[in-house]
Write a protein that holds these residues in place. Sequence first.
Motif, PDB file in Angstrom:
ATOM      1  N   PRO A  67       0.812  -1.213   0.000  1.00 26.04           N
ATOM      2  CA  PRO A  67       0.000   0.000   0.000  1.00 26.04           C
ATOM      3  C   PRO A  67       0.852   1.272   0.000  1.00 26.04           C
ATOM      4  O   PRO A  67       0.317   2.365  -0.119  1.00 26.04           O
ATOM      5  N   TYR A  68       2.194   1.155   0.093  1.00 27.07           N
ATOM      6  CA  TYR A  68       3.047   2.329   0.290  1.00 27.07           C
ATOM      7  C   TYR A  68       3.842   2.683  -0.957  1.00 27.07           C
ATOM      8  O   TYR A  68       4.373   1.814  -1.642  1.00 27.07           O
ATOM      9  N   LYS A  69       3.957   3.998  -1.178  1.00 29.42           N
ATOM     10  CA  LYS A  69       4.761   4.487  -2.289  1.00 29.42           C
ATOM     11  C   LYS A  69       5.299   5.856  -1.934  1.00 29.42           C
ATOM     12  O   LYS A  69       4.586   6.718  -1.424  1.00 29.42           O
ATOM     13  N   SER A  70       6.575   6.054  -2.231  1.00 26.13           N
ATOM     14  CA  SER A  70       7.234   7.340  -2.060  1.00 26.13           C
ATOM     15  C   SER A  70       7.920   7.697  -3.372  1.00 26.13           C
ATOM     16  O   SER A  70       8.583   6.851  -3.977  1.00 26.13           O
ATOM     17  N   ILE A  71       7.745   8.941  -3.798  1.00 29.88           N
ATOM     18  CA  ILE A  71       8.306   9.405  -5.067  1.00 29.88           C
ATOM     19  C   ILE A  71       8.961  10.763  -4.836  1.00 29.88           C
ATOM     20  O   ILE A  71       8.344  11.667  -4.265  1.00 29.88           O
ATOM     21  N   LEU A  72      10.182  10.911  -5.320  1.00 28.76           N
ATOM     22  CA  LEU A  72      10.909  12.165  -5.215  1.00 28.76           C
ATOM     23  C   LEU A  72      10.762  12.927  -6.529  1.00 28.76           C
ATOM     24  O   LEU A  72      10.982  12.364  -7.608  1.00 28.76           O
ATOM     25  N   ILE A  73      10.378  14.201  -6.418  1.00 27.72           N
ATOM     26  CA  ILE A  73      10.190  15.041  -7.601  1.00 27.72           C
ATOM     27  C   ILE A  73      10.903  16.376  -7.391  1.00 27.72           C
ATOM     28  O   ILE A  73      11.213  16.751  -6.265  1.00 27.72           O
ATOM     29  N   GLU A  74      11.148  17.081  -8.495  1.00 21.03           N
ATOM     30  CA  GLU A  74      11.709  18.432  -8.393  1.00 21.03           C
ATOM     31  C   GLU A  74      11.048  19.332  -9.427  1.00 21.03           C
ATOM     32  O   GLU A  74      10.640  18.887 -10.498  1.00 21.03           O
ATOM     33  N   ASN A  75      10.971  20.605  -9.088  1.00 19.38           N
ATOM     34  CA  ASN A  75      10.358  21.599  -9.961  1.00 19.38           C
ATOM     35  C   ASN A  75      11.380  22.042 -10.999  1.00 19.38           C
ATOM     36  O   ASN A  75      12.437  22.558 -10.651  1.00 19.38           O
ATOM     37  N   ILE A  76      11.043  21.839 -12.275  1.00 17.45           N
ATOM     38  CA  ILE A  76      11.911  22.307 -13.354  1.00 17.45           C
ATOM     39  C   ILE A  76      11.238  23.434 -14.139  1.00 17.45           C
ATOM     40  O   ILE A  76      11.823  23.973 -15.064  1.00 17.45           O
ATOM     41  N   GLY A  77      10.009  23.780 -13.763  1.00 20.96           N
ATOM     42  CA  GLY A  77       9.336  24.928 -14.348  1.00 20.96           C
ATOM     43  C   GLY A  77       8.731  24.724 -15.717  1.00 20.96           C
ATOM     44  O   GLY A  77       8.279  25.683 -16.342  1.00 20.96           O
ATOM     45  N   LYS A  78       8.710  23.494 -16.179  1.00 23.16           N
ATOM     46  CA  LYS A  78       8.084  23.206 -17.476  1.00 23.16           C
ATOM     47  C   LYS A  78       7.649  21.749 -17.497  1.00 23.16           C
ATOM     48  O   LYS A  78       8.106  20.941 -16.690  1.00 23.16           O
ATOM     49  N   LEU A  79       6.771  21.435 -18.417  1.00 22.76           N
ATOM     50  CA  LEU A  79       6.278  20.064 -18.532  1.00 22.76           C
ATOM     51  C   LEU A  79       7.394  19.151 -19.021  1.00 22.76           C
ATOM     52  O   LEU A  79       7.999  19.400 -20.062  1.00 22.76           O
ATOM     53  N   ASP A  80       7.680  18.128 -18.258  1.00 22.67           N
ATOM     54  CA  ASP A  80       8.663  17.123 -18.638  1.00 22.67           C
ATOM     55  C   ASP A  80       7.930  15.935 -19.243  1.00 22.67           C
ATOM     56  O   ASP A  80       7.256  15.183 -18.531  1.00 22.67           O
ATOM     57  N   ILE A  81       8.031  15.807 -20.541  1.00 19.73           N
ATOM     58  CA  ILE A  81       7.276  14.775 -21.266  1.00 19.73           C
ATOM     59  C   ILE A  81       7.679  13.372 -20.804  1.00 19.73           C
ATOM     60  O   ILE A  81       6.824  12.499 -20.654  1.00 19.73           O
ATOM     61  N   ASP A  82       8.969  13.144 -20.562  1.00 14.81           N
ATOM     62  CA  ASP A  82       9.410  11.821 -20.101  1.00 14.81           C
ATOM     63  C   ASP A  82       8.742  11.464 -18.779  1.00 14.81           C
ATOM     64  O   ASP A  82       8.265  10.342 -18.602  1.00 14.81           O
ATOM     65  N   SER A  83       8.693  12.418 -17.837  1.00  8.09           N
ATOM     66  CA  SER A  83       8.036  12.160 -16.548  1.00  8.09           C
ATOM     67  C   SER A  83       6.559  11.886 -16.734  1.00  8.09           C
ATOM     68  O   SER A  83       5.998  11.003 -16.075  1.00  8.09           O
ATOM     69  N   LEU A  84       5.928  12.631 -17.624  1.00 13.51           N
ATOM     70  CA  LEU A  84       4.505  12.426 -17.885  1.00 13.51           C
ATOM     71  C   LEU A  84       4.249  11.031 -18.448  1.00 13.51           C
ATOM     72  O   LEU A  84       3.327  10.331 -18.013  1.00 13.51           O
ATOM     73  N   LEU A  85       5.089  10.604 -19.379  1.00 11.30           N
ATOM     74  CA  LEU A  85       4.926   9.265 -19.950  1.00 11.30           C
ATOM     75  C   LEU A  85       5.155   8.189 -18.893  1.00 11.30           C
ATOM     76  O   LEU A  85       4.413   7.206 -18.830  1.00 11.30           O
ATOM     77  N   ILE A  86       6.155   8.384 -18.049  1.00 15.23           N
ATOM     78  CA  ILE A  86       6.448   7.413 -16.989  1.00 15.23           C
ATOM     79  C   ILE A  86       5.278   7.306 -16.011  1.00 15.23           C
ATOM     80  O   ILE A  86       4.855   6.203 -15.659  1.00 15.23           O
ATOM     81  N   ILE A  87       4.756   8.444 -15.572  1.00 12.60           N
ATOM     82  CA  ILE A  87       3.676   8.384 -14.572  1.00 12.60           C
ATOM     83  C   ILE A  87       2.396   7.826 -15.182  1.00 12.60           C
ATOM     84  O   ILE A  87       1.685   7.059 -14.530  1.00 12.60           O
ATOM     85  N   GLU A  88       2.093   8.174 -16.414  1.00 13.75           N
ATOM     86  CA  GLU A  88       0.892   7.631 -17.061  1.00 13.75           C
ATOM     87  C   GLU A  88       0.996   6.117 -17.215  1.00 13.75           C
ATOM     88  O   GLU A  88       0.034   5.394 -16.950  1.00 13.75           O
ATOM     89  N   LYS A  89       2.170   5.631 -17.623  1.00 17.98           N
ATOM     90  CA  LYS A  89       2.370   4.187 -17.766  1.00 17.98           C
ATOM     91  C   LYS A  89       2.311   3.505 -16.397  1.00 17.98           C
ATOM     92  O   LYS A  89       1.763   2.407 -16.258  1.00 17.98           O
ATOM     93  N   SER A  90       2.845   4.166 -15.371  1.00 17.56           N
ATOM     94  CA  SER A  90       2.809   3.613 -14.016  1.00 17.56           C
ATOM     95  C   SER A  90       1.385   3.516 -13.491  1.00 17.56           C
ATOM     96  O   SER A  90       1.011   2.530 -12.850  1.00 17.56           O
ATOM     97  N   ILE A  91       0.584   4.535 -13.754  1.00 18.22           N
ATOM     98  CA  ILE A  91      -0.825   4.510 -13.350  1.00 18.22           C
ATOM     99  C   ILE A  91      -1.559   3.392 -14.083  1.00 18.22           C
ATOM    100  O   ILE A  91      -2.325   2.631 -13.479  1.00 18.22           O
ATOM    101  N   GLU A  92      -1.308   3.269 -15.368  1.00 17.98           N
ATOM    102  CA  GLU A  92      -1.942   2.212 -16.167  1.00 17.98           C
ATOM    103  C   GLU A  92      -1.560   0.825 -15.631  1.00 17.98           C
ATOM    104  O   GLU A  92      -2.418  -0.045 -15.457  1.00 17.98           O
ATOM    105  N   THR A  93      -0.293   0.629 -15.344  1.00 20.32           N
ATOM    106  CA  THR A  93       0.183  -0.655 -14.825  1.00 20.32           C
ATOM    107  C   THR A  93      -0.433  -0.954 -13.458  1.00 20.32           C
ATOM    108  O   THR A  93      -0.876  -2.077 -13.192  1.00 20.32           O
ATOM    109  N   THR A  94      -0.452   0.042 -12.594  1.00 23.42           N
ATOM    110  CA  THR A  94      -1.028  -0.140 -11.263  1.00 23.42           C
ATOM    111  C   THR A  94      -2.508  -0.477 -11.350  1.00 23.42           C
ATOM    112  O   THR A  94      -2.987  -1.379 -10.654  1.00 23.42           O
ATOM    113  N   ASN A  95      -3.239   0.217 -12.193  1.00 29.99           N
ATOM    114  CA  ASN A  95      -4.663  -0.083 -12.373  1.00 29.99           C
ATOM    115  C   ASN A  95      -4.866  -1.504 -12.885  1.00 29.99           C
ATOM    116  O   ASN A  95      -5.780  -2.199 -12.437  1.00 29.99           O
ATOM    117  N   LYS A  96      -4.002  -1.946 -13.790  1.00 31.78           N
ATOM    118  CA  LYS A  96      -4.094  -3.311 -14.314  1.00 31.78           C
ATOM    119  C   LYS A  96      -3.884  -4.332 -13.191  1.00 31.78           C
ATOM    120  O   LYS A  96      -4.651  -5.278 -13.044  1.00 31.78           O
TER     121      LYS A  96
END
Length: 122
Positions: free
Chosen positions: A59-88
Motif C-alpha cells: 500500500p506504500y509508495k514514495s516518489i521524489l520530484i523536483e520543480n523544473i518549471g516546465k512540462l517534462d514529457i518523459d516524466s509524464l509518460l512514466i507516470i501515465e504508464k505507471s498509473i496504467e500498470t497499477t490499475n491493471k
Amino acid sequence: MILLTNNPLVKDTFEGKIKVEFLDCNYISVLTKCRDYIHKGFKILTHPLSGSIKPNETPYKSILIENIGKLDIDSLLIIEKSIETTNKFNRNFKTPNWSEKILKDFQIVDLDLIKNAIEKNV
C-alpha cells in the motif's frame, strides 16, 4: 525537491530534512498526485514503480520530484504508464489484507528504496 509519500515511516524519517508531502491515501492516489505535480512543471527523480514489489502487493509508495518549471514529457509518460500498470494489477489481483507486521515491513522496504534515491539526488 518534494518527497511525495503515503508511508508514515518515510514521513517521520525525512520530515525537517527535505520537503515532505504526506498523503493520507492509497498507492494509486500517490501516483495521481505525482501526475498533478508533473502537469505543474515537476520532474520525477525516482521511478514510481521502483523495487521488485508489485503495486498491488504494497500500500506504500514514495516518489521524489523536483520543480523544473516546465512540462517534462518523459516524466509524464512514466507516470501515465505507471498509473496504467497499477490499475491493471489492481483489477487482476487485489491487495491482501496484510497484518500490521507485514505492513511495517513494506514501510521499511519503501523507506530503504527512497533513502538510497535521496542520497543520490541530494
